[in-house]
Design a protein around this motif. Sequence first.
Motif, PDB file in Angstrom:
ATOM      1  N   ILE A 198       0.850  -1.187   0.024  1.00 35.36           N
ATOM      2  CA  ILE A 198       0.039   0.123   0.009  1.00 35.36           C
ATOM      3  C   ILE A 198       0.950   1.225   0.149  1.00 35.36           C
ATOM      4  N   VAL A 199       1.895   1.058   0.908  1.00 35.78           N
ATOM      5  CA  VAL A 199       2.724   2.307   0.774  1.00 35.78           C
ATOM      6  C   VAL A 199       3.378   2.783  -0.539  1.00 35.78           C
ATOM      7  N   GLU A 200       3.833   1.576  -1.176  1.00 30.97           N
ATOM      8  CA  GLU A 200       4.396   1.704  -2.485  1.00 30.97           C
ATOM      9  C   GLU A 200       3.671   2.383  -3.341  1.00 30.97           C
ATOM     10  N   LYS A 205       6.911   5.255  -0.102  1.00 28.48           N
ATOM     11  CA  LYS A 205       8.060   4.312   0.403  1.00 28.48           C
ATOM     12  C   LYS A 205       9.444   4.937   0.856  1.00 28.48           C
ATOM     13  N   PRO A 206       9.603   6.188   0.093  1.00 29.85           N
ATOM     14  CA  PRO A 206      10.951   7.020   0.651  1.00 29.85           C
ATOM     15  C   PRO A 206      11.080   7.364   1.836  1.00 29.85           C
ATOM     16  N   TYR A 207       9.657   7.624   2.293  1.00 29.64           N
ATOM     17  CA  TYR A 207       9.541   8.333   3.680  1.00 29.64           C
ATOM     18  C   TYR A 207       9.015   6.944   4.795  1.00 29.64           C
ATOM     19  N   PHE A 208       8.924   5.884   4.351  1.00 31.78           N
ATOM     20  CA  PHE A 208       8.398   4.745   5.422  1.00 31.78           C
ATOM     21  C   PHE A 208       9.415   4.449   6.251  1.00 31.78           C
ATOM     22  N   MET A 209       9.080   4.554   7.676  1.00 33.09           N
ATOM     23  CA  MET A 209      10.048   4.019   8.817  1.00 33.09           C
ATOM     24  C   MET A 209      11.367   4.577   8.745  1.00 33.09           C
ATOM     25  N   GLY A 210      11.446   5.843   8.219  1.00 29.00           N
ATOM     26  CA  GLY A 210      12.651   6.698   8.114  1.00 29.00           C
ATOM     27  C   GLY A 210      13.063   7.209   6.771  1.00 29.00           C
ATOM     28  N   THR A 211      14.253   7.794   6.524  1.00 25.51           N
ATOM     29  CA  THR A 211      14.849   8.251   5.413  1.00 25.51           C
ATOM     30  C   THR A 211      16.070   7.670   5.130  1.00 25.51           C
ATOM     31  N   GLU A 212      16.895   8.314   5.924  1.00 27.96           N
ATOM     32  CA  GLU A 212      18.408   7.919   5.616  1.00 27.96           C
ATOM     33  C   GLU A 212      18.536   6.612   5.956  1.00 27.96           C
ATOM     34  N   LEU A 213      17.897   5.970   7.119  1.00 28.18           N
ATOM     35  CA  LEU A 213      17.900   4.676   7.686  1.00 28.18           C
ATOM     36  C   LEU A 213      16.496   4.300   7.841  1.00 28.18           C
TER      37      LEU A 213
END
Lengths: 385, 385
Positions: A295-297, A302-310
């Motif tokens: 759903i997130v995709e 997706k680039p923001y899901f559960m963090g960005t850098e890590l």
Amino acid sequence: MLHPDYQLRVQRIQAVLQQADIDALVIASNVNLLYIFGHIFSGLAFIPREGNAQFFIRRPQTLVQGEGVHGVRKIEQISEYVDTEKISSIALELDEQTYSDVQRQARLFPNASLHNATSILREVRRVKTPLEIEQIRQGAEQHVRAYSFIKGLYRSGMTDRDLQIEIERRMRQEGSVGLFRCFGTAMEIYMGSLLAGDNAAAPSPYDFALGGAGTTALPLGSNGTLLEQGMAVMIDMAGNYGVYYSDLTRTYSIGTLPDEAYRLHELSCRLHRDIMQQAHPGTLCADLYNECLAIVEAEGAKPYFMGTELQAQFVGHGLGLQINELPVLTGRSKDVLEEGMVIAFEPKFVLPKIGAVGIENTYLITASGAENLTPAPEEIIDLTK
Amino acid sequence: MLHPDYQLRVQRIQAVLQQADIDALVIASNVNLLYIFGHIFSGLAFIPREGNAQFFIRRPQTLVQGEGVHGVRKIEQISEYVDTEKISSIALELDEQTYSDVQRQARLFPNASLHNATSILREVRRVKTPLEIEQIRQGAEQHVRAYSFIKGLYRSGMTDRDLQIEIERRMRQEGSVGLFRCFGTAMEIYMGSLLAGDNAAAPSPYDFALGGAGTTALPLGSNGTLLEQGMAVMIDMAGNYGVYYSDLTRTYSIGTLPDEAYRLHELSCRLHRDIMQQAHPGTLCADLYNECLAIVEAEGAKPYFMGTELQAQFVGHGLGLQINELPVLTGRSKDVLEEGMVIAFEPKFVLPKIGAVGIENTYLITASGAENLTPAPEEIIDLTK
């Protein structure tokens, strides 16, 4: 006398010992002593594959009462009560006790092969007993109540840390015990996490869902960021209102946020409704994660899901006597939801410059589905209004 | 680039490795990573007996910079940088890492005998480096400043816990980082201890100087005792104003106490003046304890010394990155004071019904003697005046 619920826990452990053909299991860690005896003591608990558990208590001696409870000066005295030479296989807490402690405990059973009690106990503790569920429910209620005071604590000009300190105090007044127990010697946390603005994206050495730069002493969470107009403030703090833990995250704002923040926040709420609240005994934990990800995709998030850098590779986790128990809601999980599991579900999004959005609730898996133990308003609350 | 002080720490460890004929030492615990690298990371530090330390960092990758610092996905990649097969003896943190972690780390060095890095690091960490002393001094100053606000926080009708919560908040505002690190997996503490009335005598499972019933979740310290006329309130809280710790106890009263309380409090102050402040490099730690005990016995105060129901067998301890470091001031100690040690000295007395009295200061051992890093008024302060 111990509450009969503790007898149930002993039986569950014994069922695993019998299945794995292990003679006995020894507990020495504080968290597992709480599980099996309801109190922390210095000493150890001995669970034979059949028969009664026995408790060897160095201190405090005030706990020495009842059948099977023995006061000792040192753990080696277990051999006065148990025929330790006859034990041919023993499970010790290999992922919780230090190497030296395990060596000392292993010497108590000179003829025994060594097995991992941590794996057994983490498996058993996944499914909560009736008394545990009652205590988690009670703690979660206090947790929700403490959150109802958050909005009133904000003052213009505060940093993330200033606000966190006021919340800590209020939570302590509502009964928070302070200490926060995590599984894993590398994990450390203090009263939870409050993340605002760019700090929400800062990676941390710890394996929590999100990071935050924190301080050198504790590189996690708030870092002194001034709370400014347009920032999201994610509050994921102290569900430690007793021996059991609950997990609860809500998002606040300083003024109005960009539309994208509200959209992703609503996406988190939708994931709760459409995925977690539809879960039931038999659901695969991996499916919960993978459905979220799909759903997130599809939403381009997706680039923001559960963090960005890590980015954390999980979207939820079991909890109980520790904040990070089994099962873990990750794509690699082989676990299946069972009645009596308690799960924190936390789909979160990190937006550069703005902060983190989304919500986390604690769910009890019942015969009919997932019951939310932390019902509280889910929308983003503007702290300035 | 690391501050040159960290190079000094590596050299001190290498001196021990060379003396003990051990090829290398591996650090993975958060507290020892802070010691050797100044930051916590997931991964490990490798200290060869000669040459440069190397750091293998899984996360956060933001720390990967400078010579000898390598980003890795898993610790097994150490073999890409170090000829691990040639290591014939390796020191691992046997008293700090779990059995499973030590096993995994030991497998990195397939031809090595196993030695205890915890003992080595605890020995080395006893004597503080110049940068450590600077940081301890700074933290102790903030700690003293935070205590100056305690009197103003008391309100009639408070419990011990109510007062503690107000002190916690004020200490956090003064810079306390929250998390409190102890050595030993069985040890737990949250922001310190506040003891009033009979609760000061309650034994605890933990090996701190005094106990207190606390809660089931954390059986230590305040337990909800209503602060009443004639009670002593001993405050031994949060010296965690940075990466390093300080220790500071002062006694307060609700109204006037019985004469015996003032007599024993003055005895504690006298022990500080006559024993600890006379200590210097070369003094035996056992002598400090035994001299205390002799004076305490001569004054007829033995039944109240360091507890009543359960009496601690020490009167002080080293501290630094953890609150309970070496040396321990106990009758059995073989340790000798050295320049650069930092010691908390805490002769305390517990009076049934009244509470605990006495003071604790943190001392730096210098060439010329013991310097008090926590100078603050020492008399019993009446909170009601």
